[in-house]
Design a protein around this motif. Sequence first.
Motif, PDB file in Angstrom:
ATOM      1  N   GLU A   1       0.836  -0.985   0.031  1.00 16.17           N
ATOM      2  CA  GLU A   1      -0.225   0.060   0.009  1.00 16.17           C
ATOM      3  C   GLU A   1       0.946   1.147   0.027  1.00 16.17           C
ATOM      4  OE1 GLU A   1      -2.903   0.344   3.169  1.00 16.17           O
ATOM      5  OE2 GLU A   1      -3.556  -2.099   2.827  1.00 16.17           O
ATOM      6  N   ALA A   2       0.163   2.375  -0.198  1.00 14.21           N
ATOM      7  CA  ALA A   2       0.830   3.642  -0.007  1.00 14.21           C
ATOM      8  C   ALA A   2       1.339   4.136   1.249  1.00 14.21           C
ATOM      9  CB  ALA A   2      -0.017   4.720  -0.714  1.00 14.21           C
ATOM     10  N   PRO A   3       2.290   4.849   1.490  1.00 14.65           N
ATOM     11  CA  PRO A   3       2.590   5.288   2.860  1.00 14.65           C
ATOM     12  C   PRO A   3       1.537   6.002   3.505  1.00 14.65           C
ATOM     13  CG  PRO A   3       4.338   6.312   1.135  1.00 14.65           C
ATOM     14  CD  PRO A   3       3.088   5.527   0.504  1.00 14.65           C
ATOM     15  N   PRO A   4       1.606   5.995   5.032  1.00 13.75           N
ATOM     16  CA  PRO A   4       0.439   6.554   5.526  1.00 13.75           C
ATOM     17  C   PRO A   4       0.269   8.057   5.428  1.00 13.75           C
ATOM     18  CG  PRO A   4       2.254   6.051   7.147  1.00 13.75           C
ATOM     19  CD  PRO A   4       2.462   5.486   5.692  1.00 13.75           C
ATOM     20  N   ASP A   5       1.125   8.881   4.990  1.00 18.81           N
ATOM     21  CA  ASP A   5       0.978  10.167   4.601  1.00 18.81           C
ATOM     22  C   ASP A   5       0.858  10.635   3.071  1.00 18.81           C
ATOM     23  OD1 ASP A   5       3.585   9.658   4.115  1.00 18.81           O
ATOM     24  OD2 ASP A   5       4.553  10.980   5.419  1.00 18.81           O
ATOM     25  N   TYR A   6       0.667   9.413   2.321  1.00 17.85           N
ATOM     26  CA  TYR A   6       0.553   9.974   1.040  1.00 17.85           C
ATOM     27  C   TYR A   6      -0.763  10.553   0.631  1.00 17.85           C
ATOM     28  CZ  TYR A   6       0.483   8.744  -4.042  1.00 17.85           C
ATOM     29  OH  TYR A   6       0.361   8.746  -5.396  1.00 17.85           O
ATOM     30  N   LYS A   7      -0.441  11.382  -0.181  1.00 17.60           N
ATOM     31  CA  LYS A   7      -1.805  12.234  -0.802  1.00 17.60           C
ATOM     32  C   LYS A   7      -1.893  12.057  -2.263  1.00 17.60           C
ATOM     33  CE  LYS A   7      -2.023  15.364   3.237  1.00 17.60           C
ATOM     34  NZ  LYS A   7      -3.122  14.775   3.641  1.00 17.60           N
TER      35      LYS A   7
END
Length: 883
Positions: free
Chosen positions: A877-883
């Motif tokens: 998955e994407a990083p937790p702070d990915y936007k």
Amino acid sequence: MSTLVSAEDFDYSELTRTYMGVFYSQKFDEFLNTSQTGFAHTSAGIELSLLLKSLYTSLCFCTFQLTLFSFFRSIFKVLYQPRSYCVPINERMEPLPKGFFSWIAPTLKYSINYYLSMGLDTYFFVRYVSILLLFFVFIGSLNMIILIPINITGSSDDYSASGLDKLSLSNISTSNVNRLNSHFVMGLITIGFFHWLLLYEFQSFVKIRQSYLLSDNHKESVLSRTLLISNVPPYLQDVDVLNKVLDVVPGGIRNIWFLYDFREIREEVQEAKEALYYLEYVNIKYLKRRLYSMLPVRLLWFWPFKPYVFKTGDMNEEGSKKSDIDKISFYPPIYLKSIKIPKIERYIRIRLPGFFRILLLEKPVPVVDWCLRTLAAKHRSIDNKKMLLAADQIKKHNKVFVEFNTQVGAYIAHQCLLSQIQGSLDSTIIEIHPEDILWDNIARNNTMACLLEKYFVSLMFIAIILLYVVPVSFIGLVSQIPLLTKLIPSLSWIYKLPEEARETISSLLPSILLATLTDIVLVVFRFLTYFKGNFTGSELEIDIQKWYFSFLFVQQFLVVTISSSITVIFKQIFDQPTSIPILLATNLPKAATFFFQFIALKAFSFCGNNFLRISSLVLYHTYYKLNDKTPRQKFNRVTNLLKIRWGSIYPVYSVFASIGLAYCIISPLIAIFVIFILSLSLLYYKYALRYIYSHINESDTKGRLYPVALLHLYTGVYCLECCLIGIFFLSKNDNGVCPMKIQGCIMCVVLLATIFGNITIYARFVKHFSYLPILSDKQYRNPEVVDRLKRRSKVEPEESNSSDNTKNDLYSNQNLLFLHPSFKYEYPKVWLPEDPFHISEYLINEIENQVAELTGGSTRGAIIDANNHRLKISITEAPPDYK
């Protein structure tokens, strides 16, 4: 004998006695008169068997590369089909079948209308290659069917061309000079069909571009309504004042973004991001070391299917082990203070690696401690800058982004002179993507030094184009093995190789070196174009397209075709333009066979290299595995798909098409090779644009590259016309009389008509390249529509100006869209991979307890796999702070 007079019959040395002699130096002429000049003549008259032999190695290598691609395509999906796996689910393409050649048919059947979703530049490039392919299939086939039989039978007992030149105009003898009437007629048909196709494409371009820009989705986007205004005086750098000034624009204003000084906050953000990288890296390094010591050997094969769960009693033990990570030390990087170059308003900032601290006799510091202290300090500084921004206390530059309420209002402001004062509000750019802005360029003032810098770069471009023949001449030595071994005796071992191997080296190595040198020139062009002060990447692409085409056309066509030195070429152009047809007529026919080989080799190398992508394949298994030290690095590398730069792609095919146009009458066989490279290119780009390249292109010019590429084709037409003029006036019969003077005069008229047509077409369509029509005047021709509009105007009430209600809070309600990315920086979240002992979660908790700004760290989306006794990080998955 041939109807053509050879180049040796003309002495161009008289050109040096004109006024251009002031700028002429004999030493300079000798310096530029390299062996590369007129190199294409060495291929004149070669047989078909020799041509095929020279292409055999490239064909085999290309076939081998395509075979590997077909095999690897289904194995390394992240490399060869990333858009099917490495993008969000709603943007993924359906993967191609796994068959060896099952990718070809589906790729070819894709309609070019699909590529509209990737932007107008992408769509028009696919259309460009398709149109060129259609043109050469039609006109090329017609010329081959009619002219090749005439050329083959055009020889006589006294004269006959050799090799493949028998298929060209060079085979027509003096006794058959009247056969050139066929070439005259086909030349007129070719030029006429070219102009018909050009007009059709320009009209189609205008319709498609306008339909795209006026579509509901685009019309409602912020980009279509936002205008960059330059040279804003200080007294207008206020929201209320600027809003009042621009209130005359229909529709009113929605948002205003001033260009604030971002240099300091950008440096703070860069240092904060690097500290986060070191923090995650050292924690992962510690994590791997602990896992190697805690995981039993048998579990390496089965975890994560049978994970070992932390026991409560182990927490104290792990807490003691936590102190081990605090002992890991390093030398932090050194950030030097920015240095300003005052006149041109540029900043230079140097970052030195940490090992330079050894020279300063400094001691290493704990990594975690340095990272946490740096993050805390930088975050406080960034917060202070944001508070100053909210209070409007940061220095402003003389640029402003204005979002209008309507697309019509934005384009009206774009097409109007916004100020009565010269040099104020006098430059505007519309349709700007926020991520396409070249911030360092846009932050500069339009000073005289900046203007001089721009022209200096243009002079450098010209110098590179002219002096490129010098390094090419040295590369030519590689193909001469005796001379090469004499200069470098240590290479005498080459003679021990078989003759076929030596021939392969002498033919392939120069081609590889020339391709490398051309790539280097493109890198230099891109680097220099940045210093011309372009505000956006799209402007840079438009600029690079023009210069790169000039470079390729001069070096890959003119220099290798004309047997005179480069200085003589340009002296002749400036001094005696009327003798250009003679220069082309005596040189172009001899170089025809060279371009058969040149285009075929380009096709093979392009197809094999681009499909296989050997460099990416090697990096994928070597450098990337060593360089991806954190989950964030690996995620960014995998998901940041390649982005194509159309400014350097369009010129390549414009040059190929120009060469095809220049030779389509002289040597009609050129059409086969042009069709070959266009077909392979269309196959590759249809595949790559759908499955490899990113579907988002921030530097999209909204199609403005396409009309420029179409206009570049005129260079090929001018070469064809000038060459035919020279041929018609130089061709003589057995009696020494020139029977083609009338045809030559008519072709002169055609040349003048072509120039007039070129200017007229450009003047007619140039405004459609950048502007947008705001009136649908076609519907007003219908009387019923006019009556309906009149009735509606009587009953509809006047609309109130809703923008008045928002004037007072324009600044407070604006978002951060067109601010520098550093002002949009948010606190990051530490991202560590999940492990079977939950060590990562403990490390994240410890970090969050020490730095308040680092909250919400997570192990979700990354996991450490035990594969073949090696700990490997996998991303889900994407990083937790990915936007």
